[in-house]
Design a protein around this motif. Structure first.
Motif, PDB file in Angstrom:
ATOM      1  N   LYS A   1       0.844  -1.185   0.000  1.00  0.00           N
ATOM      2  CA  LYS A   1       0.000   0.000   0.000  1.00  0.00           C
ATOM      3  C   LYS A   1       0.883   1.241   0.000  1.00  0.00           C
ATOM      4  O   LYS A   1       1.984   1.229   0.560  1.00  0.00           O
ATOM      5  CB  LYS A   1      -0.919   0.016   1.223  1.00  0.00           C
ATOM      6  N   PRO A   2       0.415   2.323  -0.621  1.00  0.00           N
ATOM      7  CA  PRO A   2       1.200   3.564  -0.591  1.00  0.00           C
ATOM      8  C   PRO A   2       1.443   4.031   0.839  1.00  0.00           C
ATOM      9  O   PRO A   2       0.577   3.913   1.705  1.00  0.00           O
ATOM     10  CB  PRO A   2       0.311   4.561  -1.359  1.00  0.00           C
ATOM     11  N   GLY A   3       2.637   4.540   1.076  1.00  0.00           N
ATOM     12  CA  GLY A   3       3.002   5.027   2.397  1.00  0.00           C
ATOM     13  C   GLY A   3       3.798   4.036   3.217  1.00  0.00           C
ATOM     14  O   GLY A   3       4.484   4.427   4.172  1.00  0.00           O
ATOM     15  N   GLU A   4       3.733   2.737   2.901  1.00  0.00           N
ATOM     16  CA  GLU A   4       4.540   1.753   3.613  1.00  0.00           C
ATOM     17  C   GLU A   4       6.008   1.906   3.207  1.00  0.00           C
ATOM     18  O   GLU A   4       6.318   2.498   2.171  1.00  0.00           O
ATOM     19  CB  GLU A   4       4.040   0.337   3.323  1.00  0.00           C
ATOM     20  N   ARG A   5       6.880   1.332   4.016  1.00  0.00           N
ATOM     21  CA  ARG A   5       8.312   1.412   3.739  1.00  0.00           C
ATOM     22  C   ARG A   5       8.859   0.003   3.528  1.00  0.00           C
ATOM     23  O   ARG A   5       8.566  -0.914   4.311  1.00  0.00           O
ATOM     24  CB  ARG A   5       9.063   2.113   4.876  1.00  0.00           C
ATOM     25  N   VAL A   6       9.629  -0.146   2.466  1.00  0.00           N
ATOM     26  CA  VAL A   6      10.209  -1.440   2.120  1.00  0.00           C
ATOM     27  C   VAL A   6      11.725  -1.358   2.193  1.00  0.00           C
ATOM     28  O   VAL A   6      12.322  -0.308   1.957  1.00  0.00           O
ATOM     29  CB  VAL A   6       9.775  -1.889   0.707  1.00  0.00           C
ATOM     30  N   ALA A   7      12.346  -2.479   2.538  1.00  0.00           N
ATOM     31  CA  ALA A   7      13.805  -2.542   2.607  1.00  0.00           C
ATOM     32  C   ALA A   7      14.374  -2.562   1.196  1.00  0.00           C
ATOM     33  O   ALA A   7      13.969  -3.372   0.356  1.00  0.00           O
ATOM     34  CB  ALA A   7      14.243  -3.778   3.375  1.00  0.00           C
ATOM     35  N   THR A   8      15.315  -1.670   0.928  1.00  0.00           N
ATOM     36  CA  THR A   8      15.939  -1.593  -0.396  1.00  0.00           C
ATOM     37  C   THR A   8      17.349  -2.159  -0.424  1.00  0.00           C
ATOM     38  O   THR A   8      17.872  -2.463  -1.488  1.00  0.00           O
ATOM     39  CB  THR A   8      15.978  -0.133  -0.879  1.00  0.00           C
ATOM     40  N   SER A   9      17.970  -2.277   0.727  1.00  0.00           N
ATOM     41  CA  SER A   9      19.287  -2.923   0.819  1.00  0.00           C
ATOM     42  C   SER A   9      19.315  -3.716   2.115  1.00  0.00           C
ATOM     43  O   SER A   9      18.637  -3.373   3.081  1.00  0.00           O
ATOM     44  CB  SER A   9      20.410  -1.887   0.789  1.00  0.00           C
ATOM     45  N   GLY A  10      20.117  -4.775   2.127  1.00  0.00           N
ATOM     46  CA  GLY A  10      20.121  -5.667   3.279  1.00  0.00           C
ATOM     47  C   GLY A  10      18.981  -6.660   3.257  1.00  0.00           C
ATOM     48  O   GLY A  10      18.733  -7.349   4.247  1.00  0.00           O
ATOM     49  N   ASN A  11      18.270  -6.765   2.099  1.00  0.00           N
ATOM     50  CA  ASN A  11      17.125  -7.674   2.012  1.00  0.00           C
ATOM     51  C   ASN A  11      17.526  -9.123   2.252  1.00  0.00           C
ATOM     52  O   ASN A  11      16.812  -9.871   2.928  1.00  0.00           O
ATOM     53  CB  ASN A  11      16.478  -7.581   0.623  1.00  0.00           C
ATOM     54  N   PHE A  12      18.668  -9.509   1.699  1.00  0.00           N
ATOM     55  CA  PHE A  12      19.058 -10.913   1.812  1.00  0.00           C
ATOM     56  C   PHE A  12      19.438 -11.266   3.253  1.00  0.00           C
ATOM     57  O   PHE A  12      19.261 -12.409   3.681  1.00  0.00           O
ATOM     58  CB  PHE A  12      20.216 -11.221   0.859  1.00  0.00           C
ATOM     59  N   LEU A  13      19.977 -10.315   3.995  1.00  0.00           N
ATOM     60  CA  LEU A  13      20.239 -10.568   5.407  1.00  0.00           C
ATOM     61  C   LEU A  13      18.934 -10.831   6.141  1.00  0.00           C
ATOM     62  O   LEU A  13      18.825 -11.781   6.928  1.00  0.00           O
ATOM     63  CB  LEU A  13      20.960  -9.372   6.033  1.00  0.00           C
ATOM     64  N   ILE A  14      17.925 -10.009   5.883  1.00  0.00           N
ATOM     65  CA  ILE A  14      16.625 -10.200   6.528  1.00  0.00           C
ATOM     66  C   ILE A  14      16.032 -11.543   6.122  1.00  0.00           C
ATOM     67  O   ILE A  14      15.522 -12.290   6.958  1.00  0.00           O
ATOM     68  CB  ILE A  14      15.679  -9.048   6.153  1.00  0.00           C
ATOM     69  N   ASP A  15      16.117 -11.863   4.827  1.00  0.00           N
ATOM     70  CA  ASP A  15      15.559 -13.131   4.358  1.00  0.00           C
ATOM     71  C   ASP A  15      16.315 -14.315   4.951  1.00  0.00           C
ATOM     72  O   ASP A  15      15.711 -15.341   5.292  1.00  0.00           O
ATOM     73  CB  ASP A  15      15.612 -13.174   2.832  1.00  0.00           C
ATOM     74  N   SER A  16      17.636 -14.193   5.082  1.00  0.00           N
ATOM     75  CA  SER A  16      18.421 -15.279   5.689  1.00  0.00           C
ATOM     76  C   SER A  16      18.017 -15.491   7.133  1.00  0.00           C
ATOM     77  O   SER A  16      17.928 -16.635   7.607  1.00  0.00           O
ATOM     78  CB  SER A  16      19.913 -14.951   5.592  1.00  0.00           C
ATOM     79  N   GLN A  17      17.776 -14.398   7.862  1.00  0.00           N
ATOM     80  CA  GLN A  17      17.367 -14.537   9.253  1.00  0.00           C
ATOM     81  C   GLN A  17      16.005 -15.223   9.342  1.00  0.00           C
ATOM     82  O   GLN A  17      15.768 -16.035  10.245  1.00  0.00           O
ATOM     83  CB  GLN A  17      17.304 -13.157   9.921  1.00  0.00           C
ATOM     84  N   MET A  18      15.111 -14.916   8.410  1.00  0.00           N
ATOM     85  CA  MET A  18      13.810 -15.595   8.383  1.00  0.00           C
ATOM     86  C   MET A  18      13.999 -17.093   8.167  1.00  0.00           C
ATOM     87  O   MET A  18      13.338 -17.923   8.816  1.00  0.00           O
ATOM     88  CB  MET A  18      12.954 -15.004   7.263  1.00  0.00           C
ATOM     89  N   GLN A  19      14.917 -17.459   7.277  1.00  0.00           N
ATOM     90  CA  GLN A  19      15.165 -18.874   7.028  1.00  0.00           C
ATOM     91  C   GLN A  19      15.736 -19.559   8.259  1.00  0.00           C
ATOM     92  O   GLN A  19      15.328 -20.677   8.610  1.00  0.00           O
ATOM     93  CB  GLN A  19      16.134 -19.026   5.855  1.00  0.00           C
ATOM     94  N   LEU A  20      16.687 -18.906   8.932  1.00  0.00           N
ATOM     95  CA  LEU A  20      17.324 -19.512  10.097  1.00  0.00           C
ATOM     96  C   LEU A  20      16.333 -19.714  11.231  1.00  0.00           C
ATOM     97  O   LEU A  20      16.472 -20.653  12.026  1.00  0.00           O
ATOM     98  CB  LEU A  20      18.491 -18.641  10.570  1.00  0.00           C
ATOM     99  N   GLU A  21      15.342 -18.859  11.315  1.00  0.00           N
ATOM    100  CA  GLU A  21      14.349 -18.994  12.377  1.00  0.00           C
ATOM    101  C   GLU A  21      13.186 -19.881  11.954  1.00  0.00           C
ATOM    102  O   GLU A  21      12.198 -19.999  12.682  1.00  0.00           O
ATOM    103  CB  GLU A  21      13.844 -17.611  12.787  1.00  0.00           C
ATOM    104  N   GLY A  22      13.294 -20.491  10.772  1.00  0.00           N
ATOM    105  CA  GLY A  22      12.261 -21.412  10.335  1.00  0.00           C
ATOM    106  C   GLY A  22      10.972 -20.727   9.932  1.00  0.00           C
ATOM    107  O   GLY A  22       9.905 -21.345   9.963  1.00  0.00           O
ATOM    108  N   LYS A  23      11.053 -19.465   9.515  1.00  0.00           N
ATOM    109  CA  LYS A  23       9.864 -18.717   9.124  1.00  0.00           C
ATOM    110  C   LYS A  23       9.761 -18.668   7.599  1.00  0.00           C
ATOM    111  O   LYS A  23      10.727 -18.949   6.896  1.00  0.00           O
ATOM    112  CB  LYS A  23       9.935 -17.297   9.699  1.00  0.00           C
ATOM    113  N   PRO A  24       8.592 -18.304   7.074  1.00  0.00           N
ATOM    114  CA  PRO A  24       8.465 -18.184   5.616  1.00  0.00           C
ATOM    115  C   PRO A  24       9.467 -17.179   5.064  1.00  0.00           C
ATOM    116  O   PRO A  24       9.737 -16.145   5.672  1.00  0.00           O
ATOM    117  CB  PRO A  24       7.023 -17.688   5.427  1.00  0.00           C
ATOM    118  N   SER A  25      10.018 -17.487   3.887  1.00  0.00           N
ATOM    119  CA  SER A  25      11.031 -16.632   3.274  1.00  0.00           C
ATOM    120  C   SER A  25      10.896 -16.724   1.766  1.00  0.00           C
ATOM    121  O   SER A  25       9.935 -17.304   1.241  1.00  0.00           O
ATOM    122  CB  SER A  25      12.434 -17.060   3.715  1.00  0.00           C
TER     123      SER A  25
END
Length: 690
Positions: free
Chosen positions: A468-492
């Protein structure tokens, strides 16, 4: 007797030394064996403690076994794939390892929390989701070519010999009417003599000659004059011959158009035959830029659309042209569509054969008319789009009548361009058919979102669904965030299906929205049948709320009316689709198991609510009430009632008052066709049991 007694008394005496020997050995072996067993037990327990992590080897020869360290697993904030049970430094980047629980572990199933320190180290940045008009940019390379409509081939009309060539090299510029060559031809000389003699005979003929003879002589003069024209002599040359009465065996060839000699095909002294080309001349004041576009790009451009180009040989030289032709066929070999752009070359800088980089800007989502300030309210040549006039008239190049630019889809007034949700391309992670982004919902909290993407334009990605307009998305460091999701067994990114299933479940447990459904009223038999269908539906709802199976006649009426209306052209296609859903699930209402009947009623209710929010009879007066129960298994617990007293048809007496009023559907006011009530407000009834 005495001897026997003595013998028996002597045997025990012989065994005493042996017993003493056994006892002696046992006394010495038992402590040794016991010490050995204790040592083995200690070694076993030590290994077990190391395996369980109660004690650790520190690298300096010291052992540590604290409950706090045993509970931690250490990882690198920059490389979360590095995990070990003891503190230390990352073998990749040398950063100090931190407990995994502090590296972003969170109880949130679809998000991770990144600490400020980790955020700085990982260089995580965000950007705002915007909604704005987007223009697609098509870039391609094309070649400059000669304008085919401005070429001419100079050929000899007679058999003869080239005696002189005035344009004696390729590239010379000529003007229309300039002398190009002189050709000697006895045939031309004979034709001139014949014309002169015929003209003299006509003049010398006495006035008293017969009329028929005079007419025949006049016809001979006309024919010989026409023959000279067929041999290539111009009208001025024939008039000069008629005046001088001096035949010439040599004819001068003039340039029919102005331009540049691009080919010189003969030399002085060469004998040529009639029709053999001598020169080729091209007017290079206008040239073509030939492009090859993919069919999906070619379908979005139109005649007259402006194209920007840059010469490869002169990058600083900017060109502006307009689309003059779009090939109606696709090249079978290259699978591309040819596009021709007309460019002005009055400066003479454009050379045929040179390459140019072309840029075409196409608004995303535009349909129908587009607005071009230079073409608004103007008249354009259908053959030469560079010819644009304020008033109707004829094209000065081809003579065709100018046409209004509106014929090619150009609006006379500005047209609002639709807006699209846009995010930076770097914020999108893609793998196979899945695309995800991480949204910072709170400071440091990054939530996974699956995206439906549109075109990717100039480093920007158009998002069709997911943000939605107005939200903020990560533009750099995305893969670090995604890797942490994987390590914690969460959807990625690797497996976002759990998130998709969750979203489907959330949607199923959300009331059906009718706010975006456009309301319209119907007349005639269709309107009457529509109200009868709603009455039959309400009868089924009343029966299920009372824990009773619906009447078979009512179910048959519901199915029959829905089937009849599904073929009625008075209703729109979306409404007919909903009626077909009712028909396909009506059979379930005729069952003898109330649980199965309620499952069929759920699908029918979804269709009836959409239908009632879209179409009602002009004579309808009854207000409809849209209710929702979040406790319905499988979700989609919506239904419609003809009164405001909540009566849950999915649970009946078990939870008759479980649910909430979502909206009221008036039968007339289109503007208020779906007045959304606030959840949990005065009109909401939640979990009230009888």
């Amino acid at each position: 007797m005495s001897s026997e007694s003595n013998t028996s008394s002597e045997k025990p005496t012989d065994l005493q030394p042996i017993r003493k020997s056994y006892v002696w050995w046992l006394r010495r072996l038992v402590p040794s064996v016991g010490f050995l067993l204790v040592g083995l037990l200690l070694i076993f327990l030590l290994g077990l403690a190391q395996r369980l992590g109660w004690i650790r080897y520190t690298g300096t020869g010291e052992m540590a076994a604290t409950a706090e360290d045993a509970a931690h697993e250490y990882t690198c904030p920059m490389h979360p794939q590095i995990r070990q049970p003891i503190p230390g430094r990352c073998p990749i980047c040398g950063m100090a390892l931190v407990p995994a629980s502090q590296a972003g572990a969170s109880a949130d199933e679809f998000a991770v929390t990144i600490t400020p320190a980790q955020r700085r180290l990982a260089n995580i940045e965000t950007a705002e989701v915007t909604k704005r008009p987007v223009t697609s940019v098509v870039r391609t390379i094309g070649a400059i070519q000669i304008d085919e409509s401005r070429q001419a081939t100079i050929a000899s009309y007679i058999n003869g010999r080239v005696e002189r060539m005035f344009a004696d090299y390729t590239g010379v510029d000529v003007r229309a009417g300039d002398h190009l060559a002189v050709v000697y031809s006895p045939e031309l000389y004979s034709a001139q003599v014949e014309f002169i003699e015929a003209s003299r005979a006509l003049q010398e003929m006495a006035t008293g000659a017969l009329a028929s003879i005079r007419v025949a002589q006049q016809s001979l003069v006309a024919n010989t004059r026409l023959k000279l024209g067929e041999l290539g002599m111009t009208s001025s040359q024939i008039e000069e011959l008629e005046t001088s009465r001096q035949p010439q065996s040599r004819m001068t060839i003039h340039a029919p158009i102005g331009g540049t000699v691009i080919e010189k095909l003969a030399e002085e002294g060469k004998y040529i035959a009639a029709g053999e080309p001598i020169y080729r001349i091209a007017n290079l004041s206008t040239v073509w830029l030939m492009l090859e576009l993919y069919p999906e790009d070619a379908t979005r451009i139109r005649f007259g659309q402006q194209v920007e180009a840059t010469l490869t040989s002169m990058p600083e030289y900017k060109l502006l042209g307009r689309v003059a032709f779009i090939d109606p066929t696709v090249n079978i070999q290259s699978r591309t569509v040819g596009v021709r752009v007309e460019l002005d070359n009055s400066s003479g800088r454009l050379r045929p054969g040179d390459y140019a980089q072309a840029t075409i800007r196409i608004p995303i989502g535009s349909q129908g008319e587009v607005y071009d300030e230079q073409l608004a309210g103007k008249w354009i040549s259908p053959m030469h789009p560079q010819v644009i006039r304020d008033e109707p008239g004829d094209c000065p190049i081809c003579g065709m009548e100018l046409v209004p630019t509106s014929r090619f889809g150009y609006s006379n007034t500005p047209v609002a361009q639709p807006k699209s949700i846009v995010i930076p391309r770097s914020s999108v992670l893609m793998a196979g058919e899945y695309s995800v982004a991480y949204v910072e919902t709170e400071p440091g909290r990054f939530e996974l979102r699956t995206l439906a993407l549109g075109p990717i334009v100039a480093g920007q990605a158009v998002v069709l669904d997911g943000l939605k307009p107005g939200e903020r998305v990560a533009t750099s460091g995305n893969f670090l965030i995604d890797s942490q999701m994987q390590l914690e067994g969460k959807p990625s990114l690797i497996d976002p299906t759990r998130y998709l299933d969750h979203q489907a479940m959330v949607q199923a447990n959300t009331p059906l929205s009718t706010n975006e459904i456009e309301f319209s009223q119907v007349d005639g038999p269709a309107a009457e049948s529509l109200e009868q269908l709603l009455e039959a539906y309400f009868d089924v709802q009343h029966s299920l709320a009372a824990d009773e199976l619906p009447d078979a006649e009512t179910v048959e009426t519901l199915a029959r009316i829905a089937d009849s209306l599904s073929d009625d052209d008075q209703l729109e296609a979306n409404s007919r689709e909903q009626l077909q859903i009712i028909v396909s699930h009506a059979e379930q209402l005729a069952g003898d198991q109330i649980d199965r009947v309620r499952r069929g009623f759920r699908s029918i209710s979804q269709a009836v609510i959409r239908l009632a929010a879209h179409h009602r009879s002009r004579k309808a007066e009854q207000l409809s009430y849209h209710f929702f129960c979040p406790m319905v298994k499988g979700g989609h617990g919506d239904w419609l009632q003809d009164n405001p007293t909540l009566a849950n048809p999915y649970y009946g007496s078990e939870m008759l008052r479980c649910g909430e009023l979502v909206s009221e559907l008036p039968p007339h006011q289109a503007d208020n066709a779906a007045e959304q009530q606030p959840s949990g407000g005065s009109n909401a009834l939640r979990g009230e049991e009888p």
